[in-house]
Design an enzyme around this catalytic site. Structure first.
Site, PDB file in Angstrom:
ATOM      1  N   ARG A 169       0.836  -1.212   0.000  1.00 51.13           N
ATOM      2  CA  ARG A 169       0.000   0.000   0.000  1.00 51.13           C
ATOM      3  C   ARG A 169       0.873   1.265   0.000  1.00 51.13           C
ATOM      4  NH1 ARG A 169      -3.001  -3.622  -1.020  1.00 51.13           N
ATOM      5  NH2 ARG A 169      -5.075  -3.999  -0.178  1.00 51.13           N
ATOM      6  N   SER A 242     -11.125  -1.191   2.330  1.00 54.57           N
ATOM      7  CA  SER A 242     -10.499  -1.265   3.660  1.00 54.57           C
ATOM      8  C   SER A 242     -10.233   0.147   4.159  1.00 54.57           C
ATOM      9  CB  SER A 242      -9.162  -1.992   3.597  1.00 54.57           C
ATOM     10  OG  SER A 242      -9.312  -3.287   3.098  1.00 54.57           O
ATOM     11  N   GLU A 339      -6.069   3.684   5.428  1.00 61.17           N
ATOM     12  CA  GLU A 339      -5.558   3.451   4.074  1.00 61.17           C
ATOM     13  C   GLU A 339      -5.963   4.587   3.125  1.00 61.17           C
ATOM     14  OE1 GLU A 339      -5.976  -0.461   1.836  1.00 61.17           O
ATOM     15  OE2 GLU A 339      -7.154   0.898   0.614  1.00 61.17           O
TER      16      GLU A 339
HETATM   17  P1  FAD Z   1      -8.795   8.095  -5.840  1.00 60.61           P
HETATM   18  O1  FAD Z   1      -9.487   7.499  -4.668  1.00 60.61           O
HETATM   19  O2  FAD Z   1      -9.505   9.149  -6.595  1.00 60.61           O
HETATM   20  O3  FAD Z   1      -7.380   8.659  -5.387  1.00 60.61           O
HETATM   21  C1  FAD Z   1      -6.574   7.908  -4.508  1.00 60.61           C
HETATM   22  C2  FAD Z   1      -5.222   8.626  -4.368  1.00 60.61           C
HETATM   23  O4  FAD Z   1      -4.548   8.625  -5.616  1.00 60.61           O
HETATM   24  C3  FAD Z   1      -5.356  10.096  -3.995  1.00 60.61           C
HETATM   25  O5  FAD Z   1      -4.249  10.433  -3.192  1.00 60.61           O
HETATM   26  C4  FAD Z   1      -5.263  10.827  -5.326  1.00 60.61           C
HETATM   27  O6  FAD Z   1      -4.778  12.143  -5.190  1.00 60.61           O
HETATM   28  C5  FAD Z   1      -4.286   9.946  -6.080  1.00 60.61           C
HETATM   29  N1  FAD Z   1      -4.476   9.917  -7.538  1.00 60.61           N
HETATM   30  C6  FAD Z   1      -5.552   9.450  -8.217  1.00 60.61           C
HETATM   31  N2  FAD Z   1      -5.342   9.521  -9.538  1.00 60.61           N
HETATM   32  C7  FAD Z   1      -4.098  10.056  -9.706  1.00 60.61           C
HETATM   33  C8  FAD Z   1      -3.300  10.383 -10.842  1.00 60.61           C
HETATM   34  N3  FAD Z   1      -3.722  10.170 -12.093  1.00 60.61           N
HETATM   35  N4  FAD Z   1      -2.074  10.950 -10.621  1.00 60.61           N
HETATM   36  C9  FAD Z   1      -1.626  11.164  -9.371  1.00 60.61           C
HETATM   37  N5  FAD Z   1      -2.323  10.867  -8.261  1.00 60.61           N
HETATM   38  C10 FAD Z   1      -3.553  10.311  -8.423  1.00 60.61           C
HETATM   39  N6  FAD Z   1      -7.493  -1.119  -3.015  1.00 60.61           N
HETATM   40  C11 FAD Z   1      -6.626  -2.151  -3.071  1.00 60.61           C
HETATM   41  O7  FAD Z   1      -5.408  -1.948  -3.153  1.00 60.61           O
HETATM   42  N7  FAD Z   1      -7.063  -3.442  -3.044  1.00 60.61           N
HETATM   43  C12 FAD Z   1      -8.369  -3.762  -2.971  1.00 60.61           C
HETATM   44  O8  FAD Z   1      -8.726  -4.944  -2.944  1.00 60.61           O
HETATM   45  C13 FAD Z   1      -9.305  -2.693  -2.914  1.00 60.61           C
HETATM   46  N8  FAD Z   1     -10.640  -2.945  -2.817  1.00 60.61           N
HETATM   47  C14 FAD Z   1     -11.514  -1.921  -2.753  1.00 60.61           C
HETATM   48  C15 FAD Z   1     -12.887  -2.218  -2.664  1.00 60.61           C
HETATM   49  C16 FAD Z   1     -13.817  -1.204  -2.607  1.00 60.61           C
HETATM   50  C17 FAD Z   1     -15.281  -1.557  -2.514  1.00 60.61           C
HETATM   51  C18 FAD Z   1     -13.397   0.153  -2.643  1.00 60.61           C
HETATM   52  C19 FAD Z   1     -14.408   1.250  -2.625  1.00 60.61           C
HETATM   53  C20 FAD Z   1     -12.043   0.465  -2.722  1.00 60.61           C
HETATM   54  C21 FAD Z   1     -11.081  -0.576  -2.762  1.00 60.61           C
HETATM   55  N9  FAD Z   1      -9.707  -0.320  -2.836  1.00 60.61           N
HETATM   56  C22 FAD Z   1      -8.820  -1.360  -2.931  1.00 60.61           C
HETATM   57  C23 FAD Z   1      -9.206   1.066  -2.839  1.00 60.61           C
HETATM   58  C24 FAD Z   1      -9.233   1.731  -4.244  1.00 60.61           C
HETATM   59  O9  FAD Z   1     -10.008   0.972  -5.127  1.00 60.61           O
HETATM   60  C25 FAD Z   1      -7.836   1.879  -4.839  1.00 60.61           C
HETATM   61  O10 FAD Z   1      -6.993   2.581  -3.969  1.00 60.61           O
HETATM   62  C26 FAD Z   1      -7.860   2.605  -6.178  1.00 60.61           C
HETATM   63  O11 FAD Z   1      -6.612   2.507  -6.809  1.00 60.61           O
HETATM   64  C27 FAD Z   1      -8.267   4.073  -6.072  1.00 60.61           C
HETATM   65  O12 FAD Z   1      -8.493   4.556  -7.375  1.00 60.61           O
HETATM   66  P2  FAD Z   1      -9.248   5.929  -7.646  1.00 60.61           P
HETATM   67  O13 FAD Z   1      -9.132   6.193  -9.105  1.00 60.61           O
HETATM   68  O14 FAD Z   1     -10.606   5.864  -7.097  1.00 60.61           O
HETATM   69  O15 FAD Z   1      -8.341   6.935  -6.840  1.00 60.61           O
HETATM   70  N1  EPU Z   2     -11.508 -11.048   9.080  1.00 60.74           N
HETATM   71  C1  EPU Z   2     -12.195 -10.918  10.253  1.00 60.74           C
HETATM   72  N2  EPU Z   2     -13.352 -10.216  10.241  1.00 60.74           N
HETATM   73  C2  EPU Z   2     -13.856  -9.651   9.120  1.00 60.74           C
HETATM   74  C3  EPU Z   2     -13.149  -9.788   7.906  1.00 60.74           C
HETATM   75  C4  EPU Z   2     -11.958 -10.481   7.914  1.00 60.74           C
HETATM   76  O1  EPU Z   2     -11.782 -11.432  11.300  1.00 60.74           O
HETATM   77  O2  EPU Z   2     -14.919  -9.028   9.195  1.00 60.74           O
HETATM   78  C5  EPU Z   2     -10.234 -11.787   9.112  1.00 60.74           C
HETATM   79  C6  EPU Z   2     -10.423 -13.231   8.660  1.00 60.74           C
HETATM   80  O3  EPU Z   2      -9.580 -14.059   9.429  1.00 60.74           O
HETATM   81  C7  EPU Z   2      -9.887 -13.207   7.243  1.00 60.74           C
HETATM   82  C8  EPU Z   2      -8.777 -12.173   7.352  1.00 60.74           C
HETATM   83  O4  EPU Z   2      -9.290 -11.201   8.254  1.00 60.74           O
HETATM   84  O5  EPU Z   2      -9.403 -14.447   6.843  1.00 60.74           O
HETATM   85  C9  EPU Z   2      -8.398 -11.498   6.038  1.00 60.74           C
HETATM   86  O6  EPU Z   2      -9.577 -10.963   5.435  1.00 60.74           O
HETATM   87  P1  EPU Z   2      -9.601 -10.595   3.887  1.00 60.74           P
HETATM   88  O7  EPU Z   2      -9.175 -11.778   3.073  1.00 60.74           O
HETATM   89  O8  EPU Z   2     -10.907  -9.992   3.575  1.00 60.74           O
HETATM   90  O9  EPU Z   2      -8.414  -9.557   3.746  1.00 60.74           O
HETATM   91  P2  EPU Z   2      -8.071  -8.199   4.511  1.00 60.74           P
HETATM   92  O10 EPU Z   2      -6.707  -8.372   5.101  1.00 60.74           O
HETATM   93  O11 EPU Z   2      -9.137  -7.793   5.448  1.00 60.74           O
HETATM   94  C10 EPU Z   2      -6.867  -7.231   2.436  1.00 60.74           C
HETATM   95  C11 EPU Z   2      -6.841  -5.918   1.696  1.00 60.74           C
HETATM   96  C12 EPU Z   2      -8.034  -5.813   0.761  1.00 60.74           C
HETATM   97  C13 EPU Z   2      -7.974  -6.958  -0.238  1.00 60.74           C
HETATM   98  C14 EPU Z   2      -8.014  -8.276   0.544  1.00 60.74           C
HETATM   99  C15 EPU Z   2      -7.882  -9.482  -0.356  1.00 60.74           C
HETATM  100  C16 EPU Z   2      -5.698  -4.352   3.142  1.00 60.74           C
HETATM  101  C17 EPU Z   2      -5.829  -3.188   4.050  1.00 60.74           C
HETATM  102  N3  EPU Z   2      -6.842  -4.818   2.638  1.00 60.74           N
HETATM  103  O12 EPU Z   2      -8.008  -7.188   3.281  1.00 60.74           O
HETATM  104  O13 EPU Z   2      -7.930  -4.588   0.043  1.00 60.74           O
HETATM  105  O14 EPU Z   2      -9.055  -6.919  -1.135  1.00 60.74           O
HETATM  106  O15 EPU Z   2      -6.923  -8.299   1.492  1.00 60.74           O
HETATM  107  O16 EPU Z   2      -6.575  -9.613  -0.758  1.00 60.74           O
HETATM  108  O17 EPU Z   2      -4.589  -4.816   2.894  1.00 60.74           O
HETATM  109  C18 EPU Z   2      -8.521  -2.300   0.138  1.00 60.74           C
HETATM  110  O18 EPU Z   2      -7.303  -2.081   0.187  1.00 60.74           O
HETATM  111  O19 EPU Z   2      -9.376  -1.389   0.111  1.00 60.74           O
HETATM  112  C19 EPU Z   2      -8.985  -3.685   0.105  1.00 60.74           C
HETATM  113  C20 EPU Z   2     -10.267  -4.039   0.097  1.00 60.74           C
END
Ligand code: FAD
Ligand code: EPU
Length: 347
Positions: A169, A242, A339
């Site tokens: 991250r 997250s 995050e």
């Molecule tokens: P924004 O939210 O608009 O911006 C995020 C940051 O990037 C800000 O600091 C912004 O200034 C900067 N930024 C954006 N575009 C640019 C650009 N072109 N140039 C320079 N800076 C820029 N993230 C994960 O890593 N793994 C996941 O599994 C994951 N799951 C998600 C699930 C859900 C339901 C949601 C809502 C979010 C999740 N995220 C996850 C977080 C998010 O999807 C990512 O961080 C994504 O890359 C953000 O993209 P965005 O275009 O919305 O950026």
């Molecule tokens: N868990 C709980 N309670 C919950 C959910 C999860 O106890 O309500 C525990 C369970 O043991 C589970 C473990 O947490 O096995 C891990 O959960 P999960 O696989 O959902 O992963 P996470 O660590 O919670 C991370 C990323 C996610 C990404 C998933 C899958 C971060 C901060 N988050 O979540 O990214 O999708 O792994 O790889 O690293 C995001 O960054 O926005 C995001 C959604």
């Protein structure tokens, strides 16, 4: 104001530009359709006079209030193959391309690598910022070059993978949030690629779907199914995924914690002497899962996801996040950090 390559709107609503669906306005919104016009648009007097904030789809930000700045959004589109080699293909995607669209495009073109990153919201331009990751894969493994406007040098730059300094991250872009405006990314996607199915849940999901010899498309479908069950759809319930990062602790700290909490999930970290622990588990253990006060709450399906049930403000969501982190600190002596980027507030 409309010019070739960009559009400017005064006093623009940001409601549709943050997936928390928090009400906020920006002093002005500058939408860039053609990145070649970026330097000209940046030189506009109303842009140079104030601050600049870049947004993609706003899926990783929390707006604490109105934004007294020019909000810059990349709407430039286009995915192209730059180079075909025997063992890999180089693909270029414009910053404004939806990330999941790129994943589907790569799979349709027989390229693998991005399947575990299916359904992550946001734009390609934002994908390097926090080095998006899921199901054991991070985008930094595939990024070859990031093309950006360097506001410090006032010039175009092309950063190679090492210069991006990717971590969990983390990246050079996250460390220097004001410096780079990313206009495109170039990915090196391998043709022969070992599918990664070791992350909890993927193998079980494939089995339940009756898939015996999975392809990259099957893995993407499994990831999509798991994500759809666990993570609330931001179109239906405002959230930013997250809200906290999984904290990274030393092996010694983890051993002490496990004496009291033997079930705490622990994962490898980048350094040998460190481990990542599950913030979701700690938050659930503190009783927050499904909590709601007013319209600010914690998702019922995942303890790490803060949600906006309707009209929660950024300040209310932030106050809830602080209460959660304080209780985790008190119970586990572990500091958890947000995050998403907090805009207009400090953690
Ligand atoms: P924004 O939210 O608009 O911006 C995020 C940051 O990037 C800000 O600091 C912004 O200034 C900067 N930024 C954006 N575009 C640019 C650009 N072109 N140039 C320079 N800076 C820029 N993230 C994960 O890593 N793994 C996941 O599994 C994951 N799951 C998600 C699930 C859900 C339901 C949601 C809502 C979010 C999740 N995220 C996850 C977080 C998010 O999807 C990512 O961080 C994504 O890359 C953000 O993209 P965005 O275009 O919305 O950026
Ligand atoms: N868990 C709980 N309670 C919950 C959910 C999860 O106890 O309500 C525990 C369970 O043991 C589970 C473990 O947490 O096995 C891990 O959960 P999960 O696989 O959902 O992963 P996470 O660590 O919670 C991370 C990323 C996610 C990404 C998933 C899958 C971060 C901060 N988050 O979540 O990214 O999708 O792994 O790889 O690293 C995001 O960054 O926005 C995001 C959604």
């Amino acid at each position: 104001m409309v010019a070739t390559g960009w559009t400017m709107t005064e006093n623009a609503s940001l409601l549709g530009l943050n997936t928390f669906h928090v009400q906020a306005h920006a002093a002005r919104l500058l939408e860039i359709q053609d990145s070649a016009q970026l330097p000209d648009a940046l030189a506009l007097p109303e842009v140079t006079a104030g601050e600049l904030l870049v947004l993609g789809s706003g899926s990783n930000v929390l707006l604490a209030g109105d934004v007294d700045a020019t909000v810059l959004v990349f709407a430039n589109q286009g995915i192209e193959i730059l180079e075909h080699r025997a063992d890999h293909t180089i693909v270029r995607a414009a910053a404004g391309v939806n990330w999941h669209k790129l994943v589907l495009w790569s799979l349709q073109h027989g390229l693998s690598g991005l399947e575990n990153l299916a359904l992550i919201p946001g734009t390609c331009g934002a994908s390097p910022i926090q080095n998006i990751g899921a199901y054991g894969v991070q985008v930094g493994e595939f990024i070859q070059t990031v093309e950006a406007w360097d506001r410090e040098a006032n010039d175009w730059v092309r950063l190679d993978n090492e210069q991006c300094a990717f971590g969990y991250r983390d990246s050079v872009f996250k460390q220097q949030p004001e410096r780079y405006l990313i206009t495109a990314i170039e990915l090196r996607l391998p043709l022969l690629h070992e599918l990664r199915m070791d992350y909890a849940g993927i193998a079980e999901e494939l089995q339940s779907q009756g898939v015996e010899l999975p392809s990259a498309v099957d893995v993407a479908n499994a990831v999509i199914a798991i994500r759809s069950r666990k993570l609330p759809d931001p179109n239906a319930l405002g959230n930013a995924g997250s809200f906290f990062k999984n904290p990274i602790l030393t092996v010694d700290q983890v051993e002490v914690l496990q004496q009291t909490f033997p079930d705490l999930p622990v994962y490898p970290a980048e350094r040998e002497d460190q481990r990542k622990v599950s913030a979701a588990w700690m938050i659930e253990h503190c009783g927050w899962k499904g909590f709601r006060e007013g319209d600010a709450g914690v998702a019922e399906s995942h303890a790490l996801v803060l949600v906006n049930h309707g009209t929660a403000t950024g300040a209310e969501l932030l106050a809830l996040a602080r209460r959660i982190s304080a209780s985790v600190l008190e119970t586990f002596s572990v500091a958890i950090e947000p995050e998403p980027r907090l805009i207009g507030a400090q953690w």
